[in-house]
Every structure is written in structure tokens, then in C-alpha cells.
Design a protein around this motif. Structure first.
Motif, PDB file in Angstrom:
ATOM      1  N   VAL A 244       0.809  -1.375   0.187  1.00  7.25           N
ATOM      2  CA  VAL A 244       0.231  -0.125  -0.059  1.00  7.25           C
ATOM      3  C   VAL A 244       0.873   1.282   0.014  1.00  7.25           C
ATOM      4  O   VAL A 244       0.499   2.317  -0.780  1.00  7.25           O
ATOM      5  CB  VAL A 244      -0.896  -0.022   1.299  1.00  7.25           C
ATOM      6  CG1 VAL A 244      -1.745   1.263   1.325  1.00  7.25           C
ATOM      7  CG2 VAL A 244      -2.000  -1.130   1.040  1.00  7.25           C
TER       8      VAL A 244
ATOM      9  N   TYR B 288       2.547   1.637  -3.479  1.00  6.58           N
ATOM     10  CA  TYR B 288       1.418   2.196  -4.473  1.00  6.58           C
ATOM     11  C   TYR B 288       1.034   3.609  -4.071  1.00  6.58           C
ATOM     12  O   TYR B 288       1.156   4.683  -5.010  1.00  6.58           O
ATOM     13  CB  TYR B 288       0.137   1.340  -4.428  1.00  6.58           C
ATOM     14  CG  TYR B 288       0.494   0.132  -5.381  1.00  6.58           C
ATOM     15  CD1 TYR B 288       0.576  -0.983  -4.989  1.00  6.58           C
ATOM     16  CD2 TYR B 288      -0.210   0.468  -6.790  1.00  6.58           C
ATOM     17  CE1 TYR B 288       0.533  -2.170  -5.794  1.00  6.58           C
ATOM     18  CE2 TYR B 288      -0.127  -0.511  -7.724  1.00  6.58           C
ATOM     19  CZ  TYR B 288       0.136  -1.762  -7.098  1.00  6.58           C
ATOM     20  OH  TYR B 288       0.232  -2.793  -7.869  1.00  6.58           O
ATOM     21  N   THR B 289       1.298   3.809  -3.062  1.00  2.00           N
ATOM     22  CA  THR B 289       0.954   5.289  -2.490  1.00  2.00           C
ATOM     23  C   THR B 289       1.941   6.207  -2.889  1.00  2.00           C
ATOM     24  O   THR B 289       1.559   7.473  -3.462  1.00  2.00           O
ATOM     25  CB  THR B 289       0.694   5.394  -1.143  1.00  2.00           C
ATOM     26  OG1 THR B 289      -0.303   4.478  -0.643  1.00  2.00           O
ATOM     27  CG2 THR B 289       0.333   6.982  -0.445  1.00  2.00           C
ATOM     28  N   GLU B 290       3.068   6.144  -2.852  1.00  2.00           N
ATOM     29  CA  GLU B 290       4.406   6.826  -3.000  1.00  2.00           C
ATOM     30  C   GLU B 290       4.228   7.020  -4.741  1.00  2.00           C
ATOM     31  O   GLU B 290       4.497   7.930  -5.268  1.00  2.00           O
ATOM     32  CB  GLU B 290       5.621   6.084  -2.629  1.00  2.00           C
ATOM     33  CG  GLU B 290       5.697   6.307  -1.127  1.00  2.00           C
ATOM     34  CD  GLU B 290       7.092   5.436  -0.771  1.00  2.00           C
ATOM     35  OE1 GLU B 290       7.722   4.780  -1.619  1.00  2.00           O
ATOM     36  OE2 GLU B 290       7.331   5.788   0.443  1.00  2.00           O
TER      37      GLU B 290
ATOM     38  N   GLU C 195       1.373   9.391  -5.722  1.00  2.21           N
ATOM     39  CA  GLU C 195       1.885  10.548  -5.384  1.00  2.21           C
ATOM     40  C   GLU C 195       2.941  11.149  -6.257  1.00  2.21           C
ATOM     41  O   GLU C 195       2.863  12.185  -6.875  1.00  2.21           O
ATOM     42  CB  GLU C 195       2.462  10.818  -3.946  1.00  2.21           C
ATOM     43  CG  GLU C 195       1.359  10.435  -2.929  1.00  2.21           C
ATOM     44  CD  GLU C 195       1.905  10.420  -1.439  1.00  2.21           C
ATOM     45  OE1 GLU C 195       3.129  10.169  -1.627  1.00  2.21           O
ATOM     46  OE2 GLU C 195       1.170  10.310  -0.577  1.00  2.21           O
TER      47      GLU C 195
ATOM     48  N   HIS D 221      -2.123   4.061   6.643  1.00  2.00           N
ATOM     49  CA  HIS D 221      -1.816   3.821   5.318  1.00  2.00           C
ATOM     50  C   HIS D 221      -2.820   3.690   4.311  1.00  2.00           C
ATOM     51  O   HIS D 221      -2.720   4.315   3.258  1.00  2.00           O
ATOM     52  CB  HIS D 221      -0.985   2.675   5.091  1.00  2.00           C
ATOM     53  CG  HIS D 221       0.140   2.546   5.886  1.00  2.00           C
ATOM     54  ND1 HIS D 221       0.792   1.032   6.563  1.00  2.00           N
ATOM     55  CD2 HIS D 221       1.154   3.376   6.446  1.00  2.00           C
ATOM     56  CE1 HIS D 221       1.787   1.370   7.140  1.00  2.00           C
ATOM     57  NE2 HIS D 221       2.033   2.648   7.048  1.00  2.00           N
ATOM     58  N   GLN D 222      -4.227   3.302   4.971  1.00  2.00           N
ATOM     59  CA  GLN D 222      -5.144   3.488   4.254  1.00  2.00           C
ATOM     60  C   GLN D 222      -5.586   5.060   3.774  1.00  2.00           C
ATOM     61  O   GLN D 222      -6.023   5.187   2.682  1.00  2.00           O
ATOM     62  CB  GLN D 222      -6.282   2.856   4.862  1.00  2.00           C
ATOM     63  CG  GLN D 222      -6.268   1.412   4.932  1.00  2.00           C
ATOM     64  CD  GLN D 222      -7.549   0.671   5.721  1.00  2.00           C
ATOM     65  OE1 GLN D 222      -8.458   1.129   5.355  1.00  2.00           O
ATOM     66  NE2 GLN D 222      -7.239  -0.255   6.566  1.00  2.00           N
TER      67      GLN D 222
ATOM     68  N   GLN E 137      -3.731   7.673   3.815  1.00  2.00           N
ATOM     69  CA  GLN E 137      -2.649   8.098   2.623  1.00  2.00           C
ATOM     70  C   GLN E 137      -2.715   7.421   1.456  1.00  2.00           C
ATOM     71  O   GLN E 137      -2.746   8.349   0.457  1.00  2.00           O
ATOM     72  CB  GLN E 137      -1.035   7.781   3.211  1.00  2.00           C
ATOM     73  CG  GLN E 137      -0.697   8.206   4.552  1.00  2.00           C
ATOM     74  CD  GLN E 137       0.760   7.781   4.807  1.00  2.00           C
ATOM     75  OE1 GLN E 137       0.933   6.703   4.419  1.00  2.00           O
ATOM     76  NE2 GLN E 137       1.507   8.527   5.794  1.00  2.00           N
ATOM     77  N   PHE E 138      -3.246   6.390   1.180  1.00  2.00           N
ATOM     78  CA  PHE E 138      -3.703   5.839  -0.138  1.00  2.00           C
ATOM     79  C   PHE E 138      -4.715   6.573  -0.698  1.00  2.00           C
ATOM     80  O   PHE E 138      -4.797   7.130  -1.833  1.00  2.00           O
ATOM     81  CB  PHE E 138      -3.941   4.344   0.034  1.00  2.00           C
ATOM     82  CG  PHE E 138      -4.453   3.807  -1.389  1.00  2.00           C
ATOM     83  CD1 PHE E 138      -3.825   3.675  -2.499  1.00  2.00           C
ATOM     84  CD2 PHE E 138      -6.055   3.432  -1.331  1.00  2.00           C
ATOM     85  CE1 PHE E 138      -4.244   3.161  -3.470  1.00  2.00           C
ATOM     86  CE2 PHE E 138      -6.435   3.009  -2.508  1.00  2.00           C
ATOM     87  CZ  PHE E 138      -5.723   3.104  -3.838  1.00  2.00           C
TER      88      PHE E 138
ATOM     89  N   ASP F 214      -5.806   9.459  -0.016  1.00  2.00           N
ATOM     90  CA  ASP F 214      -5.727  11.191  -0.312  1.00  2.00           C
ATOM     91  C   ASP F 214      -4.686  11.089  -1.799  1.00  2.00           C
ATOM     92  O   ASP F 214      -4.837  11.937  -2.666  1.00  2.00           O
ATOM     93  CB  ASP F 214      -4.708  11.652   0.699  1.00  2.00           C
ATOM     94  CG  ASP F 214      -5.421  11.905   1.991  1.00  2.00           C
ATOM     95  OD1 ASP F 214      -6.662  11.645   1.965  1.00  2.00           O
ATOM     96  OD2 ASP F 214      -4.880  12.108   2.966  1.00  2.00           O
ATOM     97  N   ALA F 215      -3.710   9.942  -1.843  1.00  2.00           N
ATOM     98  CA  ALA F 215      -3.079   9.705  -3.177  1.00  2.00           C
ATOM     99  C   ALA F 215      -3.687   9.531  -4.389  1.00  2.00           C
ATOM    100  O   ALA F 215      -3.738  10.070  -5.348  1.00  2.00           O
ATOM    101  CB  ALA F 215      -2.032   8.840  -2.847  1.00  2.00           C
TER     102      ALA F 215
END
Length: 862
Positions: A718, A721-723, A726, A762-763, A765-766, A768-769
């Protein structure tokens, strides 16, 4: 039947001449009465002279005993013989008539089907009424008629003269004995050319008694007796076929004799050409060499009576006569090249110089230099390479002899002051300067010093160098000549197998020649045959890459080098990904160890700054084809990529490396090594999915072997993928978009994820991204990829079949994702973009699944 008619006619005529004389012996002879009357008159005259004239003589009586026994036997045998002979003539005439009627009845109709059915109907009628037996009876009757004639001749001569009759009887015995031997001889020797009409009858009797014998085997019978019983009922023709085709030393000897005779009888080139044309198919098939015929052709090639290889070369040289039309000339050249490629491998090295000269052998090879027909060159190139290999095999014997002599002299250090090494020096220099297969003088030292020990050491170095690099020089030259063609040469892979040394190691001394081969092959491939599908030159490239990956140093280990520019060009610009995958298929055995180490060297080297971007894009493409580096190299590659400032390619490559690391980890990920780039990244993940009570800032999580930081696979993916989302969302017109972002997202996809809880942080952050990602205009082409091709939303696309848990259990993150996807749906309604309907359907499915999950949790809470 015509032959039978002629024989029966001649024999009947001869027999009739004898019968004209013999049948008279069956009636009283009128001459006997005349003799009797003259005898009576003579007796009366004698009686009158003696005074007995009044005596009345008895009446005259002829002998009424009939013909003699010899006359009866002789005539009976001859008349019987004549009847049989005429009967044979009649039956032969009828058979000829029946055969003509058979052919007439089968050809009277024009329709092939009707003709075939009439033919089968009449043919099986022949089989049903045993007409073949009638045909076999005619010669039997003629032979019996001849035997009766000889028997009658003996009976005819007995009253005439006993000696002559004895001679005739001996002749009859000899004929009968010979006939009997010829009858039974084929029963013992199936290859006997002699037989009689009775042979078939005796064969059936022989088979019958064999069957009866095998039905009651004795306890002491051998184990293979049952096998004999299986062949006991076979016909004589079947037995001949079985014995003739059965593998044995006798069959091999017969085959060789037949081929030798054939070769000696083919004196004309036109007659020799079909024979030469059949040679490659005899020895080679699409699946490999036919071992059953190898020994036979090997003997034929090296037989001094045939000299097959020399005959093929002479046939090839006949193409220079200028008398053949272009099509026939082309065909002959191709036939000769194929046969030469096949037979030159059969020449044993010690006998090559005695069977044919190097000049004639090399003339075939250099003949390709003047050839302009590319189809012929496809065969001539392989022949040239195999000729070079064969000539080097010959010279290797001489070099090995010199090497052994020098090694013996080297062991006598200090005792070789007067040794003469001139002939060895001359031999080595002539080989290097005049051998057509040797085109490199790297690392050779011809400046011999005065000291014998130094001279021996120098010569040893030169010979070992030649023996080591020459096979590779021949192989690389074959690759270069192949790249000039328009199709793969004849038996390319088989030729490469012959040329490549047994140890397959590519020494550093030929690196310059290898580089020049890359410089010639890759541009031709990319400029001429760079299609979207694999082509013939990709096979050349695969073998060339194999030589590059097998470079060794003096310790027989992988040489750590940098990536060749042309190899990078091939990886970056070859349109067919399937071709690239196949070209690097050899790496499956080694995980691309040399490539990835060379990539790490290239990224770390300051002298290769001009090719860093090409190196990164080549590495990314190879990784996208599932050619991943070993785990031991991931940290080094990741460190090297993080130190580079190439914004487009580096993030995608780093994301791929991290995904590979996570996928290959069999347990929870740990961040315990500050020197490990992957572990440093794991340390930036603030919350552990294993210990949800841990909280604090990143600084609170130091590296300690006693207190390692554990991260679950789900959290790591997660965050990864988030990074990347972004990064994509943050790209603008002033910055480069991540390299091949769509394929990178698919490359990060995984089915291997633990079912542990993914932390709320982490959820969120994901979510938002993802919101920023869908709002970014630069990411519009990636939205369908995120929804349909990643594990993030796969549990919501197929909730019944998915093996991945529905991980979005935080209400805030879930509502944010629902809002983002709902806005996307509203924006996409009425869009004319391709695949919009499918994307909309999938997005609706995900949104509905997320809403359903929220309702379920609400009901549970209530």
C-alpha cells in the motif's frame, strides 16, 4: 505367360520329333514277315539239297507278343510329357486372355470411383478363386514335362545301347538332384536367387511342421522359442522382408557395399547430384542427427574407394564450368553446400589431410565471397563456418603436439641451451599469418628473446592463446556473416553448437572481437528487421548474448564488466518484447547475474554517465519482462538508482525493485540493516501492521537487532503504491512523467499478500494519493489501469472469487475512495474515449462493493 508359351512350343516340337520314331515300336514291323519268309525259303532249299523235299514245312507264324516293355514305358512317358506341354500352352493362352479382359473391364468406365470398385471386385475375385495358384502351376507342369521326357529318353535308349542309356540316366539324376537342391535351398538361405515352383509348397510344409513343433515345447527350450513361434506362420516373402530389414552387422555390411558400388557407378555429375541431394536427410532430421545412419555415412566418407567428400567438392567445383542454366546452377550449389555441411563433420582429424587437401576444402568456403545469391549464401555461410572449424581442428592437432613438446622441454629447465625451436616458431607464425580462420593477433608475442627458457615460455603462451580464442573468433565471424543475410542460415543452431567450445566460456582476450560483433549485428537488426514480432536475427542475437553472458576471467568466474552500448540499444529499441524475452531466455538458468551486476557497475561508474539513462530504461524493460535480478543484488541496484538524478526512469525502476523485494520475501519484512536501501525504506513506514499499538514518529524506530522493525506485505505494498501514485500526481508539464507508468503499475501487481490488518494511516494516505491522482490531468490515461489491473481494487471487482481480503476497512479512507471514484464516474459519463464502457462498469462495481462493505459494518455496529 509369353515366355511359357515360347518354351512350351519349342519343347513340344522337339518332343514330337522323338515321338514320330518311338510310336512305331508299338505296332508289328512288316519287315519281320519278310525276314521270316526269306528264312523259310532258305530252309526249303537246304532241305531239297539234302533229299528231304517231300517234307511239308509248318505254317508261318509272326510273334504276337506285342511291343516291348521299354517301348511302352518310353512312349507312355513321352506322350504324357507332350500332353502336359500342350496343356501348359493352352492355360498360358487363357491366362493372357483373362488378363486382357481384366484390364479391359477395369478401364471401360471413365469415372474413377466406378473403375476402382470394378477393379476391387474383380481383384478379390482373383483372390477368391486362387488364380495366382493357376499361374504357379504352369511352370511346375512344364518342369514335370521335361522330367518325363528325360525319363522316357532313358527307356528309349535301353534296348538300343546300354552305355548310351547309362549316360542318359546319369544326366537325368543330375538334373533331378539339382532341381531338388534348388527347391529346398531357399528354405535355408532366404537370400538365395534360386528356387523352383515346388519351393513354395515345401516352405508351407516347413512352416506347418515348425508350428506343430512349437505347440509342444520341451522344458529345456530356450526362452526365445516363443518368438520363433510368432514367425512360424509367415509367408516366404514376409520372412525375406523381415530378415532383410532386421538390424545386424550383415545388413550394415550390405548397405555399405551397395553404397560403395553406387558411388563407383555414378561417374557423371548429373547422376551424382541426386545421390548427394539425399545425404543431408539421411543423417539429419528436424529433431536431430539420425544415429542409425551415422556409422554408415562415416564409413562411406572415409572409404578410400569412394572419397565421398572429395566427390562432393568436385561436384561443387563443376559449377564454375559455365554450362549449367541459372536454376540448375543454383540448385547444384545448394545441394553441395548442404552435403558438405553434413559430411565435413564426419572427417576424422588425423585423416583430413590425406583425404582431401586444404586448398580444395577452402575453395568451397571462399567461393561464397563471389556469390551474390542470398539464398545460396544461406547455405554457404554455414559451410564456411564449418570449414573453418574443421581446419582449426586439424591445426589443433599440430599445435597440441607442439604444446606437449614445449612442456617437456620446459620441465628440463637449464638443460635446453642448444634446443632448436625454429620449426615451432615458423609453424605458429604461418598459422597466424596464413590461416583463413584466424583474424586476430591480440596478446601474441613474436619478439622471442635469446634465452631458450624465455622462448619456450613465449611459445607456450602463444599456442595456448591460439587454442583458447580461435573457436570464439570463428563463432563471432559466423555471427557477422549471418547478419548480412536475409534469413537464418542453414542449420544455424546446429552450426553454433559445433563452433562453440565445449566449456562455452568466452575469454577476455576476445572481448574486442565480441564488441565488434555487437557493433555489426545490432544495427543491422534494428535497421532491417525491427518488426513487432520475433525475427530470424533474434536467434543470432540470443546466441551472441549468450557469449556475452559467459565471459570469464582467469579464475573461470563471471567477469564483472559494464553493459555494452549496443546491448543497451537492443534492449531499448527492439520493438518485439517477445523477441527480447527469448533473447534473454538463457538468463533463466542464472537469473541474469552478469547483466544485473554489469548494470550495477554501469550505474556506479563515473565513466559511463552518457549511457546511464539507456542503462536504466534497458533494466526496466528487462524487469518488465519478468527477468528480475537476484535478491542479493536488489539492495545494490536500489542504492545505485537512488543516488541518480534521472527523474523519469529511476522512480519506475525503484518501484519495480521494491515490488520484487516484497514479492520474494517469504515472511514479514524487517528493517534491521541501515546499509540496506530497502531496509531504510521500510523504516520510513511509520506504523507496523503486526504491532498496531506502536506509535510515534519515524525517529522513534531506530535499527536494532534486538528490536527489529517488522512490516507486513500489505502495508509495504500500500505504501509502495501510494508513493508511486503521489509521484505520478505530482508530475506537471515542467517535470518528466514516470517512465512507462502504466506498465510499472501492472508490474507492481501481486497476488501474494498477507491477510493482516493494513493500518489506518496507510489507508488514509492511499485515499489521499488516489484523490490527487484522479484529479491530475497527466494521469488520465492511467485511471482504468488502477481500477482493473491492480490488486488494490481486485477484491471489490470479484468479491466472491477474490483471495485477497477487502482491506479498506477504515471508514474515512473508504468514503474518500468512494467520493473519488464517484466523481470519476460523473466526469466520464458521455465520454467518447475508447474502453469507456468497460472502465465505467468496473468503477461502478468497485463503488458498489465499497458501499456494501460500509453498510455491512454499519449494521454490525448497530
Amino acid at each position: 505367360m509369353e515366355g511359357m508359351l515360347i518354351f512350351a512350343g519349342l519343347f513340344s516340337a522337339v518332343l514330337t520329333a522323338f515321338l514320330i520314331e518311338s510310336y512305331k515300336t508299338l505296332n508289328p514291323d512288316p519287315g519281320d514277315l519278310t525276314v521270316l519268309l526269306l528264312t523259310r525259303i532258305s530252309e526249303q532249299i537246304v532241305a531239297s539239297a539234302n533229299g528231304n523235299a517231300s517234307t511239308i514245312p509248318p505254317p508261318l507264324e509272326l510273334n504276337d507278343g506285342g511291343p516291348t516293355r521299354a517301348a511302352l514305358v518310353c512312349n507312355a512317358l513321352w506322350f504324357l510329357s507332350l500332353g502336359l506341354s500342350l496343356s501348359c500352352a493352352l492355360i498360358a493362352t487363357l491366362l493372357e486372355q483373362w488378363a486382357r479382359e481384366f484390364l479391359h473391364r477395369t478401364d471401360i468406365h471413365s469415372a474413377p470411383v466406378i473403375r476402382a470398385r470394378i477393379f476391387s471386385f474383380l481383384y478379390y475375385g482373383l483372390r477368391r478363386f486362387n488364380r495366382h495358384a493357376v499361374v504357379n502351376i504352369i511352370p511346375l507342369l512344364l518342369h514335370l514335362s521335361l522330367l518325363l521326357f528325360f525319363s522316357g529318353l532313358v527307356a528309349f535308349l535301353v534296348p538300343v545301347n546300354t552305355g548310351i542309356a547309362l549316360i542318359a540316366a546319369v544326366m537325368l539324376f543330375v538334373v533331378a538332384a539339382t532341381y531338388s537342391v534348388l527347391t529346398v535351398f531357399p528354405l535355408r538361405y532366404l537370400d538365395s536367387p534360386y528356387r523352383t515352383p515346388l519351393t513354395g509348397l515345401f516352405w508351407r510344409l516347413y512352416q506347418y511342421f515348425k508350428i506343430q513343433w512349437n505347440r509342444h515345447p520341451s522344458p529345456s527350450e530356450p526362452a526365445d522359442q516363443a518368438e520363433h513361434s510368432e514367425t512360424a506362420s509367415e509367408t516366404m516373402v514376409a520372412a525375406i522382408s523381415r530378415v532383410a530389414a532386421q538390424p545386424s552387422e550383415q545388413r550394415a555390411a550390405r548397405d555399405l557395399k551397395a553404397l560403395v558400388w553406387t558411388m563407383k557407378s555414378l561417374a557423371d555429375d548429373t547422376e551424382l547430384e541426386p545421390f548427394v541431394d539425399a545425404i543431408p536427410d539421411i543423417l539429419w532430421s528436424p529433431h536431430g542427427r539420425r544415429e542409425a545412419h551415422y556409422d554408415l555415412l562415416h564409413t562411406l566418407v572415409n572409404n578410400p574407394q569412394t572419397l565421398l567428400h572429395a566427390r562432393i567438392i568436385n561436384l561443387y567445383n563443376s559449377c564454375d564450368a559455365g554450362i549449367l542454366p541459372s536454376a540448375a546452377l543454383k540448385r547444384r550449389k545448394i545441394i553441395c553446400c548442404k552435403a558438405l555441411w553434413t559430411t565435413i563433420q564426419l572427417l576424422p582429424a588425423p585423416d583430413c589431410n590425406s583425404n582431401l587437401s586444404r586448398d580444395s576444402m577452402w575453395k568451397v568456403s571462399v567461393g561464397r565471397l563471389a556469390e551474390t545469391d542470398l539464398e545460396v549464401l544461406q547455405y554457404a555461410s554455414s559451410v564456411e563456418a564449418i570449414v573453418r572449424w574443421r581446419m582449426f581442428e586439424n591445426d589443433k592437432l599440430i599445435l597440441s603436439t607442439h604444446l606437449a613438446s614445449l612442456q617437456r622441454l620446459q620441465k628440463m629447465s637449464g638443460a635446453v641451451d642448444t634446443v632448436n625451436l625454429t620449426h615451432i616458431k615458423r609453424s605458429v607464425r604461418e598459422l597466424v599469418e596464413h590461416s583463413a580462420y584466424y583474424r586476430s593477433a591480440q596478446h601474441l608475442n613474436f619478439d622471442y628473446e635469446t634465452s631458450p627458457d624465455r622462448q619456450i615460455s613465449t611459445l607456450l603462451g602463444n599456442i595456448r592463446h591460439i587454442l583458447t580464442i580461435t573457436p570464439h573468433l570463428i563463432l563471432f565471424q559466423y555471427f557477422r556473416s549471418t547478419s548480412r543475410l536475409d534469413a537464418l542460415p542453414y542449420f544455424f543452431l546446429r552450426t553454433v553448437d559445433f563452433l562453440r567450445p565445449p566449456d562455452c566460456a568466452t575469454p577476455p582476450a576476445v572481448r574486442d572481437d565480441l564488441d565488434s560483433t555487437f557493433d555489426e549485428v545490432v544495427p543491422r537488426l534494428l535497421n532491417n528487421v525491427n518488426s513487432a514480432e520475433p525475427g530470424w536475427m533474434d536467434s543470432v542475437m540470443k546466441e551472441l548474448i549468450r557469449s556475452w553472458t559467459l565471459q570469464t576471467n582467469s579464475s573461470d568466474e563471471f567477469t564483472i564488466t559494464v553493459l555494452h552500448p549496443q546491448l543497451l540499444r537492443y534492449l531499448n529499441h527492439r520493438r518485439s518484447e517477445k523477441a527480447v524475452f527469448r533473447a534473454f531466455d538463457f538468463h533463466l538458468a542464472t537469473d541474469g547475474l552478469l547483466f544485473w551486476e554489469a548494470l550495477a557497475n554501469t550505474l556506479e561508474s563515473t565513466a559511463t554517465r552518457d549511457r546511464l539513462r539507456d542503462s536504466l530504461t534497458a533494466a526496466w524493460r528487462l524487469m518488465s519482462l519478468r527477468k528480475n535480478p537476484r535478491d542479493s543484488l536488489l539492495s545494490r541496484l536500489l542504492d545505485a538508482c537512488m543516488r541518480l538524478d534521472i527523474p523519469s526512469v529511476t522512480p519506475s525502476l525503484i518501484a519495480g525493485f521494491k515490488s520484487r523485494y516484497i514479492n520474494c520475501s517469504r515472511s514479514r519484512l524487517s528493517a534491521t540493516d541501515p546499509a540496506n536501501a530497502m531496509h531504510r525504506w521500510l523504516a520510513t513506514i511509520r506504523i507496523s501492521s503486526v504491532d498496531s499499538d506502536v506509535s510515534g514518529s519515524p525517529a522513534d524506530f531506530g535499527f536494532s537487532l534486538e528490536h527489529p522493525l517488522y512490516v507486513g506485505h500489505g502495508d509495504a505494498f500500500v505504501v509502495l503504491y501510494t508513493e508511486y501514485l503521489e509521484l505520478c500526481a505530482g508530475s506537471s508539464a515542467s517535470s518528466e512523467f514516470p517512465h512507462e507508468a502504466m506498465r510499472t503499475l501492472r508490474l507492481m501487481d501481486t497476488f501474494k499478500i498477507d491477510s493482516s490488518h493494513i493500518h489506518t494511516t496507510h489507508q488514509i494516505q492511499f485515499a489521499d494519493a488516489l484523490r490527487d491522482f484522479f484529479k491530475s490531468p497527466a494521469c488520465g490515461h492511467l485511471r482504468s489501469t488502477i481500477i482493473a489491473n491492480t490488486w488494490l481494487f481486485r477484491p471489490y471487482l470479484n468479491p466472491e472469487r477474490s483471495r485477497i481480503p477487502q482491506w479498506l476497512d477504515d471508514l474515512t479512507a473508504r468514503d474518500s475512495v468512494i467520493a473519488t471514484l464517484t466523481q470519476f464516474i460523473e466526469k466520464m459519463e458521455g465520454s467518447a474515449e475508447p474502453d469507456t464502457d468497460e472502465t465505467m462498469h468496473q468503477t461502478h462495481t468497485v463503488v458498489n462493493a465499497l458501499k456494501l462493505s460500509s453498510q455491512s459494518e454499519g449494521n454490525s455496529a448497530a
